[in-house]
Scaffold this active site. Sequence first.
Site, PDB file in Angstrom:
ATOM      1  N   GLY A  46     -67.869 -55.475  -2.498  1.00  0.00           N
ATOM      2  CA  GLY A  46     -66.525 -55.638  -1.953  1.00  0.00           C
ATOM      3  C   GLY A  46     -65.977 -54.288  -1.558  1.00  0.00           C
ATOM      4  O   GLY A  46     -66.383 -53.260  -2.121  1.00  0.00           O
ATOM      5  N   GLN A  51     -59.523 -48.158   0.287  1.00  0.00           N
ATOM      6  CA  GLN A  51     -60.685 -47.352  -0.094  1.00  0.00           C
ATOM      7  C   GLN A  51     -61.261 -46.556   1.068  1.00  0.00           C
ATOM      8  O   GLN A  51     -62.040 -45.628   0.853  1.00  0.00           O
ATOM      9  CB  GLN A  51     -61.786 -48.241  -0.688  1.00  0.00           C
ATOM     10  CG  GLN A  51     -61.384 -48.880  -2.007  1.00  0.00           C
ATOM     11  CD  GLN A  51     -62.527 -49.674  -2.593  1.00  0.00           C
ATOM     12  OE1 GLN A  51     -62.697 -50.841  -2.273  1.00  0.00           O
ATOM     13  NE2 GLN A  51     -63.337 -49.036  -3.425  1.00  0.00           N
ATOM     14  N   CYS A  89     -66.616 -49.621  -9.495  1.00  0.00           N
ATOM     15  CA  CYS A  89     -65.803 -49.495  -8.287  1.00  0.00           C
ATOM     16  C   CYS A  89     -66.363 -48.364  -7.440  1.00  0.00           C
ATOM     17  O   CYS A  89     -66.656 -47.284  -7.964  1.00  0.00           O
ATOM     18  CB  CYS A  89     -64.354 -49.198  -8.670  1.00  0.00           C
ATOM     19  SG  CYS A  89     -63.274 -48.983  -7.249  1.00  0.00           S
ATOM     20  N   LEU A  90     -66.498 -48.598  -6.140  1.00  0.00           N
ATOM     21  CA  LEU A  90     -67.037 -47.564  -5.247  1.00  0.00           C
ATOM     22  C   LEU A  90     -66.137 -46.329  -5.218  1.00  0.00           C
ATOM     23  O   LEU A  90     -66.593 -45.236  -4.889  1.00  0.00           O
ATOM     24  CB  LEU A  90     -67.205 -48.116  -3.819  1.00  0.00           C
ATOM     25  CG  LEU A  90     -68.255 -49.216  -3.660  1.00  0.00           C
ATOM     26  CD1 LEU A  90     -68.247 -49.748  -2.232  1.00  0.00           C
ATOM     27  CD2 LEU A  90     -69.643 -48.715  -4.044  1.00  0.00           C
ATOM     28  N   HIS A 131     -60.686 -57.976  -8.178  1.00  0.00           N
ATOM     29  CA  HIS A 131     -60.833 -56.523  -8.062  1.00  0.00           C
ATOM     30  C   HIS A 131     -60.281 -56.031  -6.717  1.00  0.00           C
ATOM     31  O   HIS A 131     -59.537 -55.043  -6.663  1.00  0.00           O
ATOM     32  CB  HIS A 131     -62.326 -56.171  -8.210  1.00  0.00           C
ATOM     33  CG  HIS A 131     -62.637 -54.715  -8.146  1.00  0.00           C
ATOM     34  ND1 HIS A 131     -63.103 -54.000  -9.229  1.00  0.00           N
ATOM     35  CD2 HIS A 131     -62.580 -53.831  -7.119  1.00  0.00           C
ATOM     36  CE1 HIS A 131     -63.292 -52.741  -8.873  1.00  0.00           C
ATOM     37  NE2 HIS A 131     -62.991 -52.611  -7.582  1.00  0.00           N
ATOM     38  N   GLU A 132     -60.627 -56.729  -5.637  1.00  0.00           N
ATOM     39  CA  GLU A 132     -60.216 -56.274  -4.302  1.00  0.00           C
ATOM     40  C   GLU A 132     -58.727 -56.542  -4.045  1.00  0.00           C
ATOM     41  O   GLU A 132     -58.057 -55.726  -3.401  1.00  0.00           O
ATOM     42  CB  GLU A 132     -61.069 -56.928  -3.218  1.00  0.00           C
ATOM     43  CG  GLU A 132     -62.574 -56.694  -3.343  1.00  0.00           C
ATOM     44  CD  GLU A 132     -62.983 -55.243  -3.522  1.00  0.00           C
ATOM     45  OE1 GLU A 132     -62.271 -54.342  -3.022  1.00  0.00           O
ATOM     46  OE2 GLU A 132     -64.011 -55.002  -4.184  1.00  0.00           O
ATOM     47  N   HIS A 135     -56.925 -53.734  -5.489  1.00  0.00           N
ATOM     48  CA  HIS A 135     -56.945 -52.540  -4.627  1.00  0.00           C
ATOM     49  C   HIS A 135     -55.819 -52.571  -3.602  1.00  0.00           C
ATOM     50  O   HIS A 135     -55.231 -51.532  -3.290  1.00  0.00           O
ATOM     51  CB  HIS A 135     -58.276 -52.451  -3.859  1.00  0.00           C
ATOM     52  CG  HIS A 135     -59.351 -51.682  -4.568  1.00  0.00           C
ATOM     53  ND1 HIS A 135     -59.185 -50.387  -4.994  1.00  0.00           N
ATOM     54  CD2 HIS A 135     -60.625 -52.027  -4.898  1.00  0.00           C
ATOM     55  CE1 HIS A 135     -60.312 -49.963  -5.564  1.00  0.00           C
ATOM     56  NE2 HIS A 135     -61.196 -50.939  -5.533  1.00  0.00           N
TER      57      HIS A 135
END
Length: 172
Positions: A46, A51, A89-90, A131-132, A135
């Site tokens: 994702g 991000q 997480c990226l 999670h997204e 963000h």
Amino acid sequence: MAVLPIRTLGDPVLRERARDVERFDRSLARIVDDMFETMYAAPGVGLAAPQVGISLRFFVYDDGEGNRGFVANPELSELKREEVRDEGCLSIPGPFYPTTRALRVRLRGQGLRGEPIDVRAEGLLARIFQHETDHTLGVLYIDRLDDEGRRQVMRMLREHELRRVQEGSRNL
Ligand code: NI
């Protein structure tokens, strides 16, 4: 298409509540193409617009099990049961840590042409949606951990960065 730089912890864009998407046009579609490419290159399951430095409420996802898509202006409801699984997480590259999320959720939002989306998800896909969506609100998974969990993630993150520096220095 292009792979975009991913913003990491400490970048203020990750901590803002992003603005709602109002224009569903070609420039949005182009950014979304780049975000898919960036997500696959990372690789990740994702990626949310903040991000890549875009403070708008949308994300892309692909759970690797046939569920792939784009969601703008996500709203979660009907969060049911809890499940603890490793999450990463990226934007916090390296660590994974057990994180509590709802096992099942309902997600409403809008697609690439502004059309309504209304889906129910379970397990990994439900976790990605949570999670997204976080963000797009300036929230990171470490905010959902207790103090000890956050400390451990920060320790793993520092070790990961140190390893990268050491590996980098060998390439000089
Ligand atoms: Ni993330």
